[in-house]
Design a protein around this motif. Sequence first.
Motif, PDB file in Angstrom:
ATOM      1  N   TYR A 135      25.857  45.326  99.923  1.00  0.00           N
ATOM      2  CA  TYR A 135      24.501  44.961  99.517  1.00  0.00           C
ATOM      3  C   TYR A 135      23.826  46.048  98.687  1.00  0.00           C
ATOM      4  CZ  TYR A 135      25.297  41.436 103.088  1.00  0.00           C
ATOM      5  OH  TYR A 135      25.835  40.414 103.821  1.00  0.00           O
ATOM      6  N   SER A 136      24.119  47.300  98.984  1.00  0.00           N
ATOM      7  CA  SER A 136      23.525  48.388  98.208  1.00  0.00           C
ATOM      8  C   SER A 136      24.017  48.356  96.766  1.00  0.00           C
ATOM      9  CB  SER A 136      23.857  49.734  98.849  1.00  0.00           C
ATOM     10  OG  SER A 136      23.272  50.792  98.118  1.00  0.00           O
ATOM     11  N   GLU A 137      25.320  48.111  96.568  1.00  0.00           N
ATOM     12  CA  GLU A 137      25.872  48.025  95.217  1.00  0.00           C
ATOM     13  C   GLU A 137      25.327  46.792  94.491  1.00  0.00           C
ATOM     14  OE1 GLU A 137      27.621  50.254  93.776  1.00  0.00           O
ATOM     15  OE2 GLU A 137      27.786  51.542  95.528  1.00  0.00           O
ATOM     16  N   GLU A 138      25.148  45.709  95.234  1.00  0.00           N
ATOM     17  CA  GLU A 138      24.556  44.520  94.635  1.00  0.00           C
ATOM     18  C   GLU A 138      23.150  44.821  94.122  1.00  0.00           C
ATOM     19  OE1 GLU A 138      23.271  39.961  95.930  1.00  0.00           O
ATOM     20  OE2 GLU A 138      23.354  41.585  97.396  1.00  0.00           O
ATOM     21  N   ALA A 139      22.377  45.549  94.922  1.00  0.00           N
ATOM     22  CA  ALA A 139      21.012  45.898  94.518  1.00  0.00           C
ATOM     23  C   ALA A 139      21.021  46.755  93.250  1.00  0.00           C
ATOM     24  CB  ALA A 139      20.317  46.647  95.654  1.00  0.00           C
ATOM     25  N   HIS A 140      21.983  47.687  93.149  1.00  0.00           N
ATOM     26  CA  HIS A 140      22.048  48.529  91.954  1.00  0.00           C
ATOM     27  C   HIS A 140      22.397  47.718  90.707  1.00  0.00           C
ATOM     28  CE1 HIS A 140      21.824  52.025  94.608  1.00  0.00           C
ATOM     29  NE2 HIS A 140      21.552  52.717  93.508  1.00  0.00           N
ATOM     30  N   CYS A 141      23.204  46.660  90.855  1.00  0.00           N
ATOM     31  CA  CYS A 141      23.474  45.777  89.714  1.00  0.00           C
ATOM     32  C   CYS A 141      22.187  45.117  89.241  1.00  0.00           C
ATOM     33  CB  CYS A 141      24.505  44.719  90.099  1.00  0.00           C
ATOM     34  SG  CYS A 141      26.183  45.335  90.311  1.00  0.00           S
ATOM     35  N   PHE A 142      21.377  44.646  90.176  1.00  0.00           N
ATOM     36  CA  PHE A 142      20.095  44.038  89.818  1.00  0.00           C
ATOM     37  C   PHE A 142      19.154  45.058  89.180  1.00  0.00           C
ATOM     38  CE2 PHE A 142      20.971  40.902  93.466  1.00  0.00           C
ATOM     39  CZ  PHE A 142      21.544  40.005  92.598  1.00  0.00           C
ATOM     40  N   ILE A 143      19.177  46.299  89.669  1.00  0.00           N
ATOM     41  CA  ILE A 143      18.328  47.348  89.098  1.00  0.00           C
ATOM     42  C   ILE A 143      18.738  47.633  87.661  1.00  0.00           C
ATOM     43  CG2 ILE A 143      17.772  49.806  89.244  1.00  0.00           C
ATOM     44  CD1 ILE A 143      17.908  49.501  92.313  1.00  0.00           C
ATOM     45  N   HIS A 144      20.050  47.659  87.405  1.00  0.00           N
ATOM     46  CA  HIS A 144      20.519  47.886  86.037  1.00  0.00           C
ATOM     47  C   HIS A 144      20.105  46.745  85.115  1.00  0.00           C
ATOM     48  CE1 HIS A 144      23.150  51.519  85.936  1.00  0.00           C
ATOM     49  NE2 HIS A 144      23.093  51.364  87.254  1.00  0.00           N
ATOM     50  N   ILE A 145      20.146  45.512  85.617  1.00  0.00           N
ATOM     51  CA  ILE A 145      19.708  44.369  84.803  1.00  0.00           C
ATOM     52  C   ILE A 145      18.215  44.485  84.493  1.00  0.00           C
ATOM     53  CG2 ILE A 145      19.376  41.877  84.794  1.00  0.00           C
ATOM     54  CD1 ILE A 145      21.900  41.612  86.478  1.00  0.00           C
ATOM     55  N   ALA A 146      17.418  44.858  85.507  1.00  0.00           N
ATOM     56  CA  ALA A 146      15.974  45.010  85.290  1.00  0.00           C
ATOM     57  C   ALA A 146      15.703  46.124  84.278  1.00  0.00           C
ATOM     58  CB  ALA A 146      15.286  45.316  86.619  1.00  0.00           C
ATOM     59  N   ALA A 147      16.473  47.217  84.344  1.00  0.00           N
ATOM     60  CA  ALA A 147      16.300  48.312  83.386  1.00  0.00           C
ATOM     61  C   ALA A 147      16.695  47.879  81.981  1.00  0.00           C
ATOM     62  CB  ALA A 147      17.124  49.511  83.825  1.00  0.00           C
ATOM     63  N   LEU A 148      17.740  47.072  81.881  1.00  0.00           N
ATOM     64  CA  LEU A 148      18.160  46.544  80.587  1.00  0.00           C
ATOM     65  C   LEU A 148      17.051  45.691  79.970  1.00  0.00           C
ATOM     66  CD1 LEU A 148      20.691  46.151  78.674  1.00  0.00           C
ATOM     67  CD2 LEU A 148      21.097  44.056  79.939  1.00  0.00           C
ATOM     68  N   ILE A 149      16.437  44.855  80.798  1.00  0.00           N
ATOM     69  CA  ILE A 149      15.327  44.023  80.317  1.00  0.00           C
ATOM     70  C   ILE A 149      14.134  44.894  79.924  1.00  0.00           C
ATOM     71  CG2 ILE A 149      13.700  42.215  80.989  1.00  0.00           C
ATOM     72  CD1 ILE A 149      15.897  41.119  82.849  1.00  0.00           C
ATOM     73  N   ALA A 150      13.888  45.952  80.708  1.00  0.00           N
ATOM     74  CA  ALA A 150      12.778  46.862  80.393  1.00  0.00           C
ATOM     75  C   ALA A 150      12.986  47.534  79.045  1.00  0.00           C
ATOM     76  CB  ALA A 150      12.647  47.910  81.499  1.00  0.00           C
ATOM     77  N   GLU A 151      14.218  47.934  78.752  1.00  0.00           N
ATOM     78  CA  GLU A 151      14.501  48.558  77.455  1.00  0.00           C
ATOM     79  C   GLU A 151      14.341  47.553  76.317  1.00  0.00           C
ATOM     80  OE1 GLU A 151      15.388  51.791  75.010  1.00  0.00           O
ATOM     81  OE2 GLU A 151      14.887  51.678  77.152  1.00  0.00           O
TER      82      GLU A 151
END
Length: 597
Positions: free
Chosen positions: A324-340
Motif C-alpha cells: 500500500y505504501s508503494e501504491e500511494a507513492h505511485c499516486f503521489i508521482h501522478i499528482a506531481a506530474l499533473i502539478a508540473e
Amino acid sequence: TCLHHFKYQGRKKIHDLSIIGDSRKALTMPASRRSMPTLIPGSGSMNSRTYSQYSDLNSESGTLPSHVPSQTSSSEADALVKALQEANMSTEVGLAVLDILSLYCNFFKKNLEYKDGDNSLMQRVFELHLYFLQHSQSETLQKHVFAALRQFIRKFENVLYRGNAKLCGDLCYEILRSCNSKLYSTRKEACALLYLLMRQNFEHTKKKSVIRVHLQVIISVNKLIGNVVGLSNSHLQESLAMINSYASSDRQMQKSGFPAEVKDLTKKIRTVLMATAQMKEHEKDPEMLIDLQYSLAKSYDSTPELRKTWLDSMAKIHLKHGNYSEEAHCFIHIAALIAEYLKRRGCFPQGCAAFKLISPNVEKEESGIKDDSGMQDVQYTEETMVEYLEKASRSLEVAERYEMLGEIYKLVIPIYEFNRDYELSVFIERMTTKFRSPHPVGKRVVVTLWRLATNIEFRTLGHLFGMGRSTACMIFHDVVDAINSILLPKFLKFSTGQALRNTIDGFRTRWGFPQCCGAIDGTHIQIIAPKEHHADYYNRKCHHSVLLQAVVDYNYRFSNINVGHAGKQHDAHVLRELSVFLKASAGELLPNWTIIC
C-alpha cells in the motif's frame, strides 16, 4: 437492457448449459416428447436461414451436421437446436439495434455533434457502439458491427479528432482488444477499422499527421499490457503486419507521409510488446516485474499521459501484492506530474517542487515533461491532482504511514479553501491510530443535529450515542465551527449577476412583487434569561430572546442572516447592522442596476 438480455454467450456454452439442465429431466419425459424435433427447412420453429447462416445443419437433408455422431442423444439434439435459436435471436436483436443507431445518427447528427460531441447524447450513442466490441458476438453480427463503426468514423470526424480525446481513446482501446482476438476474422476486421481510423485522422489534419490516434493507440497498448495477463504477442504482431500491408498497398496514400506514420506507430507498439514479453517471463517475480514497469515508465518522462498510464498500472500491481505504501507513492508521482503540467499552463505555480517534502525523488523524476504535440489531448485540472492526492492519503492510512499525511493535506486544503468546493468530512474527520478508532463522520454530524434539534444536555446526548459528556461537547462544537466557517459562506450568499435576475423574476412571477430581490423579516429565539443584563433580552412578547433577522429569496431560501442581538432591540436597529443593508447604503448591493425589470 435489450442487448444485455439477448447477449450472445457462444454456441458451446449454450449447448453445455442446455445438456446440464436437461440431463435428468429428459429421462422422465414421454418418448414422443423426448424425440428430436423434425429439422426440415421451413418447418417448426427453425427456418432455412438458420441452417445456412451458421452451417450447423445440413440444409439439403435436414439432418445434423456430419461431425455429430448419429447416436446423438435427444437432450444433445435439443441443446443444439436451442443454441442455434438463441444465436439467431441474438443476431437479429443486434441487427435491429444497429439499424436504430444508424437511423438515429442520420436524423440527429447536429445534436450529436454539439460541442464537438462533448454531450450526454453522443456519450450514450458511443457507448452503445462500443458495447458490441466489449462483448462476444456471432461472426455474422460482427461484420455488421464493424461496418457500423466504419460509418460512425466517417460521419463524426470532428467528434473523434477535434473533440474530447477520451472518445477516440476508448475506441482505440476496444479496437486493439479485438486485434488481440483468437479469431482471425475478428482480427482482420479490427485491423481494417484501425487503419481507417488512422487514415481519416491523417486526412482530417490535411495530410499533416495522425497525432491523436498515434498517442491514443500507444496509451491503449499500455493499458492492455498493464495487467500483464491476457495479451498475445503473436496475435498483435500479426495484426500490426496486416496494418502495415494495408498502408503499403494503399495507392492514394503512397505519395504522402502516411505510410511512414503507420510504420512508425507499429514500430513503437512492437517495442512495447518486447517489453511485455520480458514482463511475462518475470510474472512470478514481483520485484523484477516492478523494475521493468518502472524502467518503461521512465522512458515516458516527456509524455504525461503515457507516464500516468504506466504509473496507474504499477499502482494496481502494488495493490495486488498488498504494497500500500508503494501504491500511494505511485499516486503521489501522478499528482506531481499533473502539478508540473498545470505549472506549464500557469495554473499551479509551484509545480512538482511542491512535493519535495513528501518525497525527494518526485521533483527529480516528474520535472522533465515536454510540451510536445501530443499535449493537446491532455486535459488535467487541479481537481484531477486532488483526486490522486486523496487516493494516496487513503493508501497511506492503510499502510499506517501517518507521518506523510500532514504534507499531503498541506497541498490539498488550500485548493479546497480557494475553490470553496469541498466536503465537510475533510475538516471534522479524525485520524485512526493504534490507540483508538475515532467516531465516524456520520455519527459526528448526527450528534450535532440531535443537539441542535432537541437542545438536550451533553450528558444525555453522550448516553444516547455511547460517548462521554466531554466528547459529545467537543464533537458538537467542532461540527458547528466547521459549518460556520465552511458551509455558511458557500450557501448563505446574496445573489449576483444572472442569479440575481432570476430571483427578481421569481418574485414577480410567483408572488406578484416586481423589482424585489429579497424579503426581510425577523424572529425571536427564546432563551433562558442570562445572569447579567437579563433585562436587555426581555422582549415585547414577554419572554427572553435573541433576535434573528434574515433575507430570503422567492423560494424561501436564506441568502443573508444576522443573529445574536438582544431581544429588547428594535428590528430597525438590527437592520442597520445587517450586511445587506450596509451594502445597499453604499450602493454596492445592486451595482450597475439602474432599471430592474
